[in-house]
Design a protein around this motif. Structure first.
Motif, PDB file in Angstrom:
ATOM      1  N   THR A 186      -7.663   1.954  -9.667  1.00 41.42           N
ATOM      2  CA  THR A 186      -8.907   2.619 -10.014  1.00 41.42           C
ATOM      3  C   THR A 186      -9.148   3.853  -9.160  1.00 41.42           C
ATOM      4  O   THR A 186      -8.643   3.964  -8.059  1.00 41.42           O
ATOM      5  CB  THR A 186     -10.100   1.667  -9.810  1.00 41.42           C
ATOM      6  N   GLY A 187      -9.913   4.740  -9.695  1.00 39.30           N
ATOM      7  CA  GLY A 187     -10.388   5.884  -8.916  1.00 39.30           C
ATOM      8  C   GLY A 187      -9.306   6.863  -8.511  1.00 39.30           C
ATOM      9  O   GLY A 187      -9.468   7.622  -7.580  1.00 39.30           O
ATOM     10  N   LEU A 188      -8.156   6.824  -9.217  1.00 39.26           N
ATOM     11  CA  LEU A 188      -7.063   7.676  -8.783  1.00 39.26           C
ATOM     12  C   LEU A 188      -6.836   8.848  -9.728  1.00 39.26           C
ATOM     13  O   LEU A 188      -5.873   9.586  -9.588  1.00 39.26           O
ATOM     14  CB  LEU A 188      -5.778   6.852  -8.711  1.00 39.26           C
TER      15      LEU A 188
ATOM     16  N   GLU B 272      -6.199  12.404  -8.309  1.00 34.35           N
ATOM     17  CA  GLU B 272      -4.965  12.465  -7.521  1.00 34.35           C
ATOM     18  C   GLU B 272      -3.743  12.454  -8.429  1.00 34.35           C
ATOM     19  O   GLU B 272      -2.826  13.250  -8.274  1.00 34.35           O
ATOM     20  CB  GLU B 272      -4.904  11.267  -6.584  1.00 34.35           C
TER      21      GLU B 272
ATOM     22  N   LEU C 239       2.634   6.402   0.330  1.00 34.03           N
ATOM     23  CA  LEU C 239       1.173   6.342   0.376  1.00 34.03           C
ATOM     24  C   LEU C 239       0.678   5.088  -0.349  1.00 34.03           C
ATOM     25  O   LEU C 239      -0.168   4.347   0.150  1.00 34.03           O
ATOM     26  CB  LEU C 239       0.589   7.603  -0.266  1.00 34.03           C
ATOM     27  N   ARG C 240       1.275   4.847  -1.528  1.00 38.10           N
ATOM     28  CA  ARG C 240       0.879   3.674  -2.310  1.00 38.10           C
ATOM     29  C   ARG C 240       1.131   2.376  -1.547  1.00 38.10           C
ATOM     30  O   ARG C 240       0.324   1.459  -1.575  1.00 38.10           O
ATOM     31  CB  ARG C 240       1.668   3.641  -3.619  1.00 38.10           C
TER      32      ARG C 240
ATOM     33  N   ARG D 249       1.198   1.983   1.649  1.00 35.76           N
ATOM     34  CA  ARG D 249       0.218   1.883   2.736  1.00 35.76           C
ATOM     35  C   ARG D 249      -1.133   1.456   2.186  1.00 35.76           C
ATOM     36  O   ARG D 249      -1.892   0.759   2.831  1.00 35.76           O
ATOM     37  CB  ARG D 249       0.085   3.232   3.442  1.00 35.76           C
ATOM     38  N   GLN D 250      -1.447   1.911   0.970  1.00 33.54           N
ATOM     39  CA  GLN D 250      -2.758   1.610   0.399  1.00 33.54           C
ATOM     40  C   GLN D 250      -2.820   0.214  -0.211  1.00 33.54           C
ATOM     41  O   GLN D 250      -3.872  -0.210  -0.662  1.00 33.54           O
ATOM     42  CB  GLN D 250      -3.108   2.638  -0.681  1.00 33.54           C
ATOM     43  N   GLY D 251      -1.682  -0.474  -0.241  1.00 34.64           N
ATOM     44  CA  GLY D 251      -1.700  -1.849  -0.702  1.00 34.64           C
ATOM     45  C   GLY D 251      -1.584  -2.020  -2.217  1.00 34.64           C
ATOM     46  O   GLY D 251      -2.006  -3.022  -2.765  1.00 34.64           O
ATOM     47  N   PHE D 252      -1.028  -1.014  -2.889  1.00 32.06           N
ATOM     48  CA  PHE D 252      -0.832  -1.163  -4.328  1.00 32.06           C
ATOM     49  C   PHE D 252       0.445  -1.961  -4.604  1.00 32.06           C
ATOM     50  O   PHE D 252       1.213  -2.252  -3.701  1.00 32.06           O
ATOM     51  CB  PHE D 252      -0.748   0.205  -4.998  1.00 32.06           C
TER      52      PHE D 252
ATOM     53  N   ARG E 128       6.919  -0.806   2.588  1.00 38.69           N
ATOM     54  CA  ARG E 128       6.246  -2.101   2.640  1.00 38.69           C
ATOM     55  C   ARG E 128       6.882  -2.986   3.733  1.00 38.69           C
ATOM     56  O   ARG E 128       6.194  -3.616   4.515  1.00 38.69           O
ATOM     57  CB  ARG E 128       6.380  -2.756   1.264  1.00 38.69           C
TER      58      ARG E 128
ATOM     59  N   GLN F  43       3.163  -5.684  11.071  1.00 41.90           N
ATOM     60  CA  GLN F  43       2.087  -6.675  11.082  1.00 41.90           C
ATOM     61  C   GLN F  43       2.543  -7.972  11.729  1.00 41.90           C
ATOM     62  O   GLN F  43       1.791  -8.605  12.460  1.00 41.90           O
ATOM     63  CB  GLN F  43       1.590  -6.937   9.661  1.00 41.90           C
TER      64      GLN F  43
ATOM     65  N   THR G  83      -4.803  -6.393  16.885  1.00 42.66           N
ATOM     66  CA  THR G  83      -6.037  -6.345  16.118  1.00 42.66           C
ATOM     67  C   THR G  83      -6.545  -7.761  15.911  1.00 42.66           C
ATOM     68  O   THR G  83      -5.802  -8.643  15.541  1.00 42.66           O
ATOM     69  CB  THR G  83      -5.801  -5.700  14.746  1.00 42.66           C
TER      70      THR G  83
END
Ligand code: ATP
Ligand code: MG
Lengths: 285, 138
Positions: free
Chosen positions: A35-37, A40, A82-83, A85-88, A145, A152, A178
């Motif tokens: 969504t919201g892409l 871009e 980028l994807r 990193r963004q978790g897609f 990934r 992590q 973290t």
């Protein structure tokens, strides 16, 4: 009319670039790519098509690994990283390329309505290339990934830092990483457990290695301090760096009831004094 | 003249890992515009609070990060939005110590104190958006 099919393909793309870009964008809004892409992706379509047609024209073989494809591959690699990193998902990432097929193929059907040989060539070539490019985005996605996951895992590993016994009656828990996962809970509980086992009088929780102290982290700390107190142990929180101290104050977290020290060494000195003060009369006696 | 840099898309906020990612990206932007260590820490912590609220009170949503470029200053513009239950009483939600469930109730008020601009828009049944800005001081 025996042009190589790569030229035919490039010519058609160049000729109808604007139309094709628009059709591609429209197809993208129909398939699920997150969504919201919109803006871009629209920008990426506009950037990608000229690189694609140029590479098709220059490259001798149907292989996207040759240097002529560098620019197109770089753009896609950046997008895929980028994807990741963004978790897609990899599918959402590859769909960007695969969704070019439909508008491209319908363009060919129209343009080569009376030239079946050209139609077949152009379709076949672009299909081969787009498949390779789509797989390439998945490959890059997977690599990034993997990097993210191993980082992590490293963080989890670090967070499992054991409780150490610094001195008679003094425990230390150096926290690193973290404090987001449920492991925080585990680590805090292991401290309480160790307090029971050793009958320690003082536990030092060192947060030098914790990058962000927000209300959730603060709450974990406060709960641990309160629980330790119920078991007869005092906690000292050490390693509160100046920037963290200022932030905690602005957040409004009240650490007034908690002993805090700048460094683990300072905390240790205080802990020694305290335990020493209660122990020495008995020792002398 | 302005020419803002935007991270090209919204970052999803549905898991703890997403919160970590958003925080890391905010930290990177904060370093990029040259915020002091204290201001970096403040804006990252504010982002962490709002991202967590999105996750915990609205079941998820998204973050949009942007670097603002003004004639003589730069800033970080962060928007957190969700389609959760919304907030019926903003005054109450902003009150230090108020929590509808198990928190310290300091996230919203704290986030506001940590940044330069803070705007909360919400509609019951529709969702909530919180926008914060941190300017680089010269
Ligand atoms: N995005 C949101 N959607 C719906 N309700 C929200 C949202 N953000 C905050 N709230 C409401 O406002 C209250 C106060 O939020 P605040 O962040 O200050 O405290 P908290 O999240 O309860 O605890 P913490 O101190 O851990 O942040 C919440 O308890 C919740 O009821
Ligand atoms: Mg909160």
């Amino acid at each position: 009319m025996s042009q190589p099919s790569s030229n035919i393909l490039a010519d058609v793309i160049n000729k109808y670039e604007a139309e094709l870009t628009n059709d591609w964008k429209r197809t993208l809004t129909q398939v699920s790519v997150g969504t919201g892409l919109e803006s871009e992706l629209a920008q990426l379509c506009t950037q990608f098509l000229p690189l694609f047609s140029r590479a098709v024209q220059r490259a001798a073989q149907e292989n996207i690994n040759s240097t002529e494809w560098d620019e197109a591959r770089n753009l896609l690699a950046e997008f895929s990283r980028l994807r990741a990193r963004q978790g897609f998902t990899p599918t959402q990432t590859a769909m960007f390329i695969f969704s070019l097929k439909q508008p491209l193929f319908s363009l060919f059907r129209r343009e080569f309505a009376t030239q079946p040989a050209e139609l077949a060539d152009a379709t076949w070539l672009s299909n081969t290339l787009l498949d390779q490019l789509g797989l390439f985005t998945v490959e890059v996605f997977q690599q990034s990934r993997d990097q993210i996951i191993s980082r992590q895992q490293q963080e989890l590993l670090e967070l499992s830092t054991p409780v150490v016994k610094l001195w008679q009656n003094i425990l230390a828990l150096p926290l690193i990483g973290t404090l987001d996962s449920s492991r925080t809970q585990v680590v805090m509980e292991s401290l309480l457990q160790k307090i029971i086992e050793t009958g320690a009088a003082i536990a030092i929780i060192d947060i030098t290695g914790v990058p962000t102290v927000d209300t959730l982290v603060a709450q974990h700390l406060l709960k641990t301090v309160a629980a330790a107190r119920l078991m007869g142990a005092d906690c000292i929180i050490s390693g509160i760096r100046p920037q963290i101290a200022q932030t905690i104050v602005h957040l409004g977290v009240d650490l007034e009831d908690v002993i805090t020290k700048a460094t683990l060494a300072d905390a240790f000195v205080v802990a020694l004094q305290r335990t020493g003060a209660t122990l020495s009369p008995t020792l002398k006696a | 003249m302005t020419s803002d840099v935007q991270i090209p898309s919204a970052m999803p906020l549905y898991t703890d890992d997403d919160v970590v990612r958003v925080r890391a990206q905010v930290r990177q932007f904060a370093v990029e515009i040259g915020l002091s260590l204290v201001d970096q820490t403040k804006v990252v912590t504010a982002a962490s609070e709002l991202a967590r609220n999105t996750l915990r009170h609205a079941g998820g949503g998204e973050a949009r990060l942007q670097i603002l470029q003004r004639e003589n200053m730069r800033g970080l513009h962060l928007a957190f939005s969700d389609r959760g239950p919304g907030i019926a009483d903003i005054g109450l939600a902003m009150t230090d110590g108020y929590t509808s469930g198990g928190g310290l109730g300091l996230g919203l008020g704290g986030a506001k104190r940590l940044v330069d601009e803070f705007e909360l828009t919400t509609e019951v049944g529709k969702g909530t958006t919180v926008v914060i800005i941190k300017w680089k001081r010269f």
